[in-house]
Each structure stands twice: as structure tokens, then as C-alpha cells.
Design an enzyme around this catalytic site. Sequence first.
Site, PDB file in Angstrom:
ATOM      1  N   SER A  45      29.324  56.110  44.183  1.00 29.22           N
ATOM      2  CA  SER A  45      29.937  55.984  42.700  1.00 29.22           C
ATOM      3  C   SER A  45      28.812  55.655  41.300  1.00 29.22           C
ATOM      4  O   SER A  45      29.330  55.594  40.278  1.00 29.22           O
ATOM      5  CB  SER A  45      30.696  55.180  43.001  1.00 29.22           C
ATOM      6  OG  SER A  45      32.167  55.682  43.705  1.00 29.22           O
ATOM      7  N   LYS A  52      31.612  47.538  33.776  1.00 25.55           N
ATOM      8  CA  LYS A  52      32.036  48.639  34.618  1.00 25.55           C
ATOM      9  C   LYS A  52      33.422  47.439  34.865  1.00 25.55           C
ATOM     10  O   LYS A  52      33.478  46.277  35.099  1.00 25.55           O
ATOM     11  CB  LYS A  52      31.753  48.680  35.709  1.00 25.55           C
ATOM     12  CG  LYS A  52      32.925  50.117  36.872  1.00 25.55           C
ATOM     13  CD  LYS A  52      32.602  50.174  37.975  1.00 25.55           C
ATOM     14  CE  LYS A  52      33.392  51.247  38.954  1.00 25.55           C
ATOM     15  NZ  LYS A  52      32.446  52.203  40.029  1.00 25.55           N
ATOM     16  N   SER A 111      32.986  56.448  41.163  1.00 26.15           N
ATOM     17  CA  SER A 111      33.742  56.674  40.816  1.00 26.15           C
ATOM     18  C   SER A 111      33.334  55.472  38.980  1.00 26.15           C
ATOM     19  O   SER A 111      34.169  55.420  37.999  1.00 26.15           O
ATOM     20  CB  SER A 111      34.393  55.147  41.429  1.00 26.15           C
ATOM     21  OG  SER A 111      33.810  53.993  40.928  1.00 26.15           O
TER      22      SER A 111
END
Length: 493
Positions: free
Chosen positions: A182, A78, A158
Amino acid sequence: MTELTDLSLADARRALLNKEVSAVDLAKAQIAAIEQARALNAFIKETPEVALAMAADSDARIARGEAGPLEGVPLGIKDLYCTAGVQTTAASHILEGFTPAYESTVSANLWRDGAVMLGKLNLDEFAMGSSNETSYFGPVISPWRRVGSDAALVPGGSSGGSAAAVAARLCFGATATDTGGSIRQPAAFTGTVGIKPTYGRCSRWGIVAFASSLDQAGPIARTVRDAAILLRSMAGHDPKDTTSVDLPVPDYEAAVGRSIKGMKIGIPKEYRLDGMPAEIESLWSQGVEWLKAAGATIVDISLPHTRYALPAYYIVAPAEASSNLARYDGVRFGLRVPGKDIADMYESTRAAGFGKEVRRRILIGTYVLSAGYYDAYYVRAQKIRTLIKGDFESAFAAGVDAILTPATPSAAFGVGEKGSADPVEMYLNDIFTVTVNMAGLPGIAVPAGTSSEGLPLGLQLIGRAFDEETLFAAAEVIEQSAPKVSLPARWWA
């Protein structure tokens, strides 16, 4: 033979150690899959040269008998994790082009154990979002589609890039972060497994901060076993993070397949929401039956302060974000927009560098921390947080081993369908997940079925602090009991 990219992480690791496949071949297969899947926009930065070099090193270590626990396994990172020498943007214009000289502790742990980096994954800007539509680099598109429809769907957020990449077989697993859901929400939306560990289990050092008392690193993977393998490498004490807990890291993989006979599973009445879709209620009931069939005892419990969790979260998180994001001022790194003086430069840089959702949360956070409102909002929200934590502690003190809830209030929705007129509509996606962050507890989302439109639905298990092993054992029961969820044909290739 199964396509290399369709292997689970555990199977890929076994094939590598048995020398049935080379790390370079595995990396090449994933690189090719990524190149064919750019329509998903899952990656902000692809690093094929880095991947091939790391894979070659892994092959050499395997040949010498020095393989690490993740030797040669290609992963996605990420783009909230700092990676030495590779751009790290947090999906924001204000950090576009920023290349850190240091590595986050969690990603360093993965490289230590032999993993291979395929690239940096897309996300909501500064991890602020529930759909991966706030990224400066454009929304991530889910590999899933409704039956009979070509409409683009969100992968959740997210960590939408992480979830979409794992679901679409672009990597064997991915790092993610969870501040209010998330990891678990995008996992539920994409038919993958995501675990938010206990706060303090994984180091936050080198991860771009959103809300420091809530943020926690964790993996998204294809199976419960894969998630357990990844978490063991990601977790561990880090003296550079003062909130990192100095506890031994268990062998999480050993907990997968462990009997849950005699385990007590709590069902919180407060999670039965007015207007909750019948298919979510039905899925939850089915999860109860699967756990009961495996020998668990089901008990009704009460978490009375759940109703206050979402509003309290949307005070605490923006408040901490407004403080953390003050460092992005155009002076030391990242974007700089010239101004007539330094104050004008600050204002111009931040106005141009931050997207709409990030600006909204900074303004909310600054407001609740301002003189005259701090006690009325922030202090009261922290008191509610203490009460929420106390609810969970009471349930666990009464002998409950884990708590079963839905992961999300619905299946994935379409790009642009929610939040444009009313941001609260988007925030409600976190209704089942924020309590876990407020209490600092571990939570796992596991695929459990499909919606009437053929989209994945997930269940969530919440555990005692630092008892992720129980979650892996119970989640595996759900995974083995649930009907297998199959991706649609690769329309993106």
C-alpha cells in the site's frame, strides 16, 4: 523562480533554513494548491488553520536558530494515523466524526522535528484495497491521465491519497502505510517514491490497525532523497509498540548518492510471470542495465515459494483484520445504529458502518479462524510465510545485497475498471509486493519509466532487514538513470 509547490522537500528545507522563504508562505502555497485540487479528492480533512499556526511556530524557531530536521515543511498525513484533536476516520463511515485525544508516535515524531500538518489524506477503507476506490468518502482520482484520454485513473491503494497529493504537488511528502503493497504500489502508479521500511522500524502505535503482523508505516515523497529525509524522522524505537525494534536510526540521507560498485543485485526468476506485459519486462531489464552500469553485479536467484505468497497473504491479512476490527461495535466510539437489543445494535452498526470490501475481508478472516478451518487455512498460511522468509534469507546469506523486481504488473488503470465482478482481479495488483510484507523486509518503489500510454511505471528494490540504506543508494541510481517523468498539465486546477 520555481513555484514553491514544485520544490523538492530537500530544496524547500534548504530555502527555509536560508530564510529565502518563510514557513507561513510555504504553507499558504500548499493550502492554495489543495483548494484548487479538490477534484482529486486526496484529502478527507483539510487543516489550514492548524498548518498556519504550526508554520508560524516554525518561523519563530528558525529565527531563534532552533530549527528541527523538518522545520516548516508541510506534509499530508494518511487518515489512518491518529492525530490529536483532528478527525481520524480510516476512510470508514464507522469512524466518521471520531476525534482522538492522542497522537500517533510517527506523526508525533514529525511534529517534534518541525513538520507542518496540511490535513488528513484519503485511503481505501481501513487500508483494504489497491485502488483507493473503497473509501467511504469517495475514490481518489490520480493526477495522471493516459495520453489522449480524459478517463479518470486510480492512484493505487491503499495510500492513494498520499500518492496523489505528493504527485500533484499538494504536499512535500506524506505518511502512508503498507500491509501488502500500500506504499509501493501507489508510488509506482503516480511516479513518486515510496518505501516500506523493515517491520518494527517505525512504531505502529496510534495507527489504526489492519493486519498487525504486516502493517508498517513509511513515507511517500517526490524523490529518493526526500523519502530518506522523512524516514529518518518517522523511524525509531517506541516502548508503546512491542514490535518496535530498539535499534539506532541511521542517517538515511547520507546513503543517497553512495556508490553501489561491487554490490550484488539478485533477479528472482519467479517474478517473471506468464502473460506479464512486455513493457514491464523491458523496464525490469532496463533497471538491470542501469545498476550494472553503476558497478553492481547482477545474479539470478530463486525465491521458490513466491507463488504461494498471494493466497497465503489473503488468509493471514483478513484473519488479523477480523480480529482487529471486532472493536468497532458502536459501544465506545464511532457510529452507533440503534437496535432492539445489544446484539441487534452490534449487527446494525457494523452492517451500516463497514463498506463492502471490509465486510468481505472480515467474513473471510472469521471463516479461516473458525473451528475446523484454523489449522487447514491460517496455520498453513503461517507456515508458508516462514518458507517465504527463508527464501529471502537464503538469497541474502549467499551474498545478495538487494533484489530488483517490478513494482506492479501494469500501469494505473481506470476508476471502475477492475474488481467489480471478481475481487481477485484487484488482489493480483499486489503480486510483486506482498512477499516483502510476509517476510517483514524493507522494499522501495522508484519511478523508472512510462507505459505506452504515458503513465508512470516503477521498479522495486527489496533489502535485508534493517538495511534501508542500501535500498536508498540503489534506488537513487535508478532515479538518476531513468528518464524524468513529467505530470500532465494541471487539469484539476
